[in-house]
Design an enzyme around this catalytic site. Structure first.
Site, PDB file in Angstrom:
ATOM      1  N   THR A  97       0.835  -1.153   0.156  1.00 35.52           N
ATOM      2  CA  THR A  97       0.068  -0.038   0.049  1.00 35.52           C
ATOM      3  C   THR A  97       0.904   1.202  -0.130  1.00 35.52           C
ATOM      4  O   THR A  97       2.108   1.309   0.434  1.00 35.52           O
ATOM      5  CB  THR A  97      -1.040   0.096   1.112  1.00 35.52           C
TER       6      THR A  97
ATOM      7  N   THR B 212      -1.230  -4.197  -0.093  1.00 39.14           N
ATOM      8  CA  THR B 212      -2.397  -3.382  -0.584  1.00 39.14           C
ATOM      9  C   THR B 212      -3.537  -3.394   0.292  1.00 39.14           C
ATOM     10  O   THR B 212      -3.865  -4.384   0.650  1.00 39.14           O
ATOM     11  CB  THR B 212      -2.631  -3.540  -1.961  1.00 39.14           C
ATOM     12  N   SER B 213      -4.376  -2.470   0.478  1.00 38.66           N
ATOM     13  CA  SER B 213      -5.561  -2.571   1.085  1.00 38.66           C
ATOM     14  C   SER B 213      -6.869  -2.990   0.363  1.00 38.66           C
ATOM     15  O   SER B 213      -7.770  -3.414   0.800  1.00 38.66           O
ATOM     16  CB  SER B 213      -6.079  -1.145   1.369  1.00 38.66           C
ATOM     17  N   GLU B 214      -6.316  -3.357  -1.174  1.00 37.20           N
ATOM     18  CA  GLU B 214      -7.319  -3.754  -2.151  1.00 37.20           C
ATOM     19  C   GLU B 214      -7.001  -5.298  -2.200  1.00 37.20           C
ATOM     20  O   GLU B 214      -7.679  -6.019  -3.347  1.00 37.20           O
ATOM     21  CB  GLU B 214      -7.143  -3.138  -3.560  1.00 37.20           C
TER      22      GLU B 214
ATOM     23  N   HIS C  52      -5.620  -4.508 -10.915  1.00 34.30           N
ATOM     24  CA  HIS C  52      -6.654  -3.472 -10.544  1.00 34.30           C
ATOM     25  C   HIS C  52      -6.142  -1.976 -10.979  1.00 34.30           C
ATOM     26  O   HIS C  52      -5.062  -1.538 -10.308  1.00 34.30           O
ATOM     27  CB  HIS C  52      -7.272  -3.637  -9.101  1.00 34.30           C
TER      28      HIS C  52
HETATM   29 ZN   LIG Z   1      -9.021   1.437  -6.835  1.00 37.32          ZN
END
Ligand SMILES: [Zn+2]
Length: 369
Positions: free
Chosen positions: A137, A166-168, A187
């Site tokens: 992140t 990453t937070s995703e 993404h």
């Molecule tokens: Zn995004």
């Protein structure tokens, strides 16, 4: 065992990587035996398949003979934290190092093409059955280095890497859980594709061959707050039959067999959306590829092993309807094939937009006749 067959015993290993299977091939193996809970990296699996070497799982065989041991690199120490040490070893295998470099190169491509902004976008690769390499992140994809990358498990727990993941990540993990052939997930927020995502519309099909073959029907998932489990789950109804999904009011997600290929699909979708918008400014209707010629493109796609909801013949009719109804529109109301719920609200606005797009199409037809 028959004459000419050679079985190499690797049951003492907890991890089988590319180098191990290359060594086995060089030693003339026709099969290798591994412990039942051994991790075999995806590229090692592919290598075995390509060279016709059988993989035999067997937890009950005795420890490897001194000869087999001499042919292989040292086994990591086994203790109460044995599982962690296997995963850590996976993080620094030559295969992992090569993929880290590929992720960094792809990150730089995304930034150069303005597909990511600030620290946006994220990339991952499934390197083991339960292990995923991913971007951290709060790092711009232009600045990524292999040392920045993280290793996580399919539950999202970080196993290795000095920076937080990453937070995703949950979005990526949901894709891996339901699509076994997905090895890479990417993404990003490419502007023209995201323009579709913020209007709840999808581009038409049968306009440009490359888009039909590599992406085809692009789905659109409903909006949820990024980083949440609910957001990650929005793509579940679509990812098995679509390698590229528009994320309402957010961006896009793509999956593929490699990180590089996932980035290609993002490029193909973004360029397609951009080209359609440019064509719309010319003020004349867009020509379409015929249904018959479209079938040829789908046949090529099938040969390449890429997914497409149009292969599901029971849904063929509903997949084509919207395109046929508004032949000149570049922004279509999603059908059940693309995510019929759209962004889940504004049905009056949706109806109004549909009426407008049909009216525009009729007016275009009248002007050109
Ligand atoms: Zn995004």
């Amino acid at each position: 065992m028959k004459n000419g067959e050679k079985r190499i015993d690797l049951t003492g290993r907890k991890l089988i990587a590319m180098r191990d299977v290359q060594d086995a091939l060089a030693a003339g193996a026709t099969s290798i035996v591994t412990a039942a809970n051994c991790v075999v990296t995806p590229s090692a699996h592919d290598f075995l398949r390509q060279h016709g070497i059988e993989l035999v799982e067997n937890a009950t065989l005795p420890a490897p003979s001194p000869v087999a041991q001499a042919n292989s690199s040292p086994t990591p120490a086994s203790d109460s934290s044995g599982h962690v040490s296997i995963n850590r070893r996976l993080f620094s295998t030559p295969e992992a190092e090569a993929i880290k470099k590929e992720i960094c190169a792809v990150g730089r491509k995304l930034w150069m093409r303005q597909f990511v902004d600030g620290n946006g976008g994220n990339i991952s690769y499934r390197i083991g059955p339960n292990e995923v390499l991913c971007t951290p992140t709060l790092v711009s994809k232009f600045d990524l280095t292999p040392e920045d990358l993280c290793l996580v498990d399919l539950e999202g727990n970080q196993i290795a890497g000095s920076k937080p993941r990453t937070s995703e990540l949950l979005l990526h993990l949901e894709v891996y859980k339901v699509v076994p052939e997905a090895k890479a997930v990417l993404h990003c927020h490419p502007p023209h594709a995201t323009a579709y995502a913020i209007t709840g519309r999808v581009p038409p099909n049968l306009v440009i061959p490359e888009f039909e073959v590599f992406v085809g029907k692009v789905a659109i998932s409903p909006y949820e707050t990024p980083g949440t489990k609910a957001f990650a789950e929005t793509v579940l109804p679509y990812v098995k039959q679509h390698n590229t999904v528009l994320l309402s009011n957010h961006g896009i997600v793509c999956w593929a067999d490699t990180v590089t290929h996932a980035e290609w699909y993002a490029e193909v979708l973004e360029t397609y959306c951009w080209t359609l918008m440019l064509a719309a400014q010319l003020g004349v209707p867009i020509s379409r590829i015929s249904e018959e010629q479209g079938s040829d493109l789908l046949a090529i796609k099938k040969k390449l092993g890429l997914p497409d909801i149009r292969f599901d013949t029971s849904r063929m009719k509903e997949c084509q309807l919207s395109d046929l109804e508004v032949p000149s529109s570049i922004a279509l109301e999603p059908t059940p094939c693309d995510g019929s719920s759209g962004n889940g609200n504004g049905s009056d606005a949706d109806l109004e937009a549909l009426v407008k797009s049909v009216t525009d199409a009729v007016m275009d037809a009248v002007r050109t006749n």
